[in-house]
Design an enzyme around this catalytic site. Structure first.
Site, mmCIF file in Angstrom:
data_model
loop_
_atom_site.group_PDB
_atom_site.id
_atom_site.type_symbol
_atom_site.label_atom_id
_atom_site.label_comp_id
_atom_site.label_asym_id
_atom_site.label_seq_id
_atom_site.Cartn_x
_atom_site.Cartn_y
_atom_site.Cartn_z
ATOM 1 N N LYS A 1 -7.161 11.229 -17.222
ATOM 2 C CA LYS A 1 -7.043 11.465 -18.768
ATOM 3 C C LYS A 1 -5.902 11.728 -19.696
ATOM 4 O O LYS A 1 -5.788 10.272 -20.102
ATOM 5 C CB LYS A 1 -7.462 12.852 -18.632
ATOM 6 N N ARG B 1 0.997 -1.193 -0.091
ATOM 7 C CA ARG B 1 -0.117 -0.116 -0.182
ATOM 8 C C ARG B 1 0.639 1.332 -0.031
ATOM 9 O O ARG B 1 0.112 2.334 -0.982
ATOM 10 C CB ARG B 1 -1.021 0.524 1.584
ATOM 11 N N TYR C 1 -15.468 21.184 -11.480
ATOM 12 C CA TYR C 1 -16.084 19.664 -11.805
ATOM 13 C C TYR C 1 -16.874 18.911 -10.987
ATOM 14 O O TYR C 1 -16.673 18.888 -9.094
ATOM 15 C CB TYR C 1 -14.494 18.398 -11.347
ATOM 16 N N ASP D 1 -7.670 21.750 -9.115
ATOM 17 C CA ASP D 1 -7.376 20.071 -10.296
ATOM 18 C C ASP D 1 -6.864 20.690 -11.513
ATOM 19 O O ASP D 1 -8.068 21.670 -12.414
ATOM 20 C CB ASP D 1 -9.513 19.939 -10.427
HETATM 21 C C1 LIG Z 1 -12.625 13.200 -15.264
HETATM 22 C C2 LIG Z 1 -12.480 14.329 -14.285
HETATM 23 C C3 LIG Z 1 -12.126 13.916 -12.957
HETATM 24 C C4 LIG Z 1 -12.555 12.183 -11.666
HETATM 25 O O1 LIG Z 1 -11.154 11.924 -12.476
HETATM 26 P P1 LIG Z 1 -11.770 10.290 -12.213
HETATM 27 O O2 LIG Z 1 -10.393 9.647 -12.655
HETATM 28 O O3 LIG Z 1 -13.150 9.922 -13.691
HETATM 29 O O4 LIG Z 1 -12.470 9.333 -11.300
HETATM 30 C C5 LIG Z 1 -10.833 15.152 -12.076
HETATM 31 N N1 LIG Z 1 -11.442 16.317 -12.469
HETATM 32 C C6 LIG Z 1 -11.889 16.685 -13.677
HETATM 33 C C7 LIG Z 1 -11.584 17.955 -14.340
HETATM 34 C C8 LIG Z 1 -12.389 15.307 -14.615
HETATM 35 O O5 LIG Z 1 -13.063 15.947 -15.655
#
Ligand SMILES: *Cc1c(COP(=O)(O)O)cnc(C)c1O
Length: 394
Positions: free
Chosen positions: A210, A60, A113, A185
């Protein structure tokens, strides 16, 4: 290894062939238990971990596979250390939990988000944390919203679906004057195009799902912290049990190697399609901060060094049925959430109920596009056909 232009860094960071039988890539360590020769050796490893040394103690806590990715992402973003999570949302929840407390208050940008909002309005509220949403254009005016009990500010630029930019340095300056931690973010820009920590952010958060993974085949999140915020972030995140699986880490590491070339193409194709869409009679405006004249372009130009290929369009007023027929008719743009993979995607935008700080600014329906690595001419042809269907349905 490492250091130099970012393309070179992406190829060299986190590699150590001498340690791994000459293998160019760090192997996948599928491990829970790590064995030690003696109790003293085990205690020494734990002590080294407490000093932030990347020493394996238990699955972990990470193995060399994860350490290599941590090292690369930390260097790219320009932070002190990074922490891996099983998804981007886990990274957001981990960061928000780390910098909240019962009876405390946090400030969250209105264009965050949607699942970030849901976490604040659900779990954090239940834990006694109050959230205030603020206008993305607030800038230094954020100072007026900071209370004695405010612990953190969460930014996201450009905003999810509506693509508002924020004056990150101005907000960070006001926050730090009052001892408030700045979280952001930074998924849209990737660690390549916005150096969040250099612009005053304490913890830069990415959905690695992403562009970092880049192939729509794994979920992962990462928080990259500066030195001031690292202890609190890592302590809480580890207490919550967060870690990322080695096979997913390996996929993220593989994605990272080609990220610069993929992003160069995503950026160029995205801007090309965005510019083309601006000339379409069905489109009222294009929400792409890297497009000259688009909302937020001045801040983007000042602070960012590039763009990814996710953006929005506001259509001229038409029925929901017409928007859906447009999306349904596209052959190269898949209908689905997520983005950052090699493939193009389309999504009707439905975030109006998730905006509370400012009035809704759009007259027509919004659609979000992710421009993948297909030939731009094929994408335009597909969209052209979609607009024909839209006109027929309107
Ligand atoms: C998709 C997304 C997330 C979340 O990511 P996951 O890997 O799908 O949990 C967070 N912030 C933004 C801006 C996103 O587009």
């Amino acid at each position: 290894m490492g250091k130099g232009h970012v393309e070179t860094e992406l190829v060299t960071l986190g590699r150590d062939p001498e340690r791994f039988a000459g293998a160019v890539n760090v192997p996948v360590f599928r491990t829970s238990t790590v064995l030690f020769e003696t109790v003293a050796a085990m205690d020494a490893a734990s002590a080294a971990r407490a000093r932030d040394e990347m020493v394996p103690t238990y699955g972990r806590g990470g193995m060399p596979t994860a350490f290599a990715l941590n090292e690369a992402l930390t260097a790219l973003e320009g932070g002190y250390r990074s922490y891996l999570y099983p998804s981007g949302l886990a990274a957001l929840a981990g960061a928000l939990t780390s910098f909240s407390r019962a009876g405390g208050h946090i400030l969250v940008v209105d264009c965050a988000y949607a699942p970030t909002r849901h976490f604040c309005n659900g779990t954090l509220r239940r834990m006694g944390v109050e959230t205030t949403y603020f206008d993305p254009a607030i800038g230094a005016g954020i100072a007026d919203l900071i209370r004695p009990e405010t612990t953190a500010i969460m930014l996201e630029a450009p905003g999810s679906h509506t693509f508002e930019m924020q004056d990150v340095p101005a907000i960070a300056e006001a926050a730090h004057k009052r001892g408030v931690t700045v979280l952001m973010d930074n998924t849209w820009a990737t660690p390549l195009f916005f150096k969040a920590i250099a612009h005053g952010v304490d913890v830069s958060i990415h959905s690695a799902t992403k562009y970092i993974v880049g192939h729509s085949d794994a979920m992962m999140g990462v928080c990259i912290a500066n030195k001031a915020s690292w202890r609190q972030l890592t302590t809480t995140s580890y207490e919550l049990g967060y870690c990322a699986g080695p096979d997913d880490v390996n996929l993220a590491q593989r994605g990272l190697r080609t990220m610069a070339v993929r992003l160069a193409r995503h950026q160029a194709s995205g801007l090309d399609v965005a510019e083309w869409l601006r000339g379409r009679p069905e489109v009222k405006q294009v929400l792409h901060p890297a497009l000259p004249g688009a909302p937020g372009h001045d801040i983007w130009k000042r602070d960012f060094t590039g763009a990814s290929s996710l953006f929005g369009i506001e259509l001229k007023p038409c029925s929901e049925q017409a928007v859906n027929a447009f999306a349904d008719s596209l052959e190269l743009f898949g209908i689905g959430t997520s983005w950052g993979g090699y493939e193009s995607l389309v999504l009707p935008t439905r975030v109006r109920k998730d905006r509370t700080a400012t009035p809704w600014l759009f007259e027509g329906p919004l659609v979000r596009l992710h421009i993948g690595l297909e030939a731009v001419d094929d994408l335009k042809k597909d969209l052209d056909n979609g607009f024909r269907v839209l006109r027929q349905t309107a």
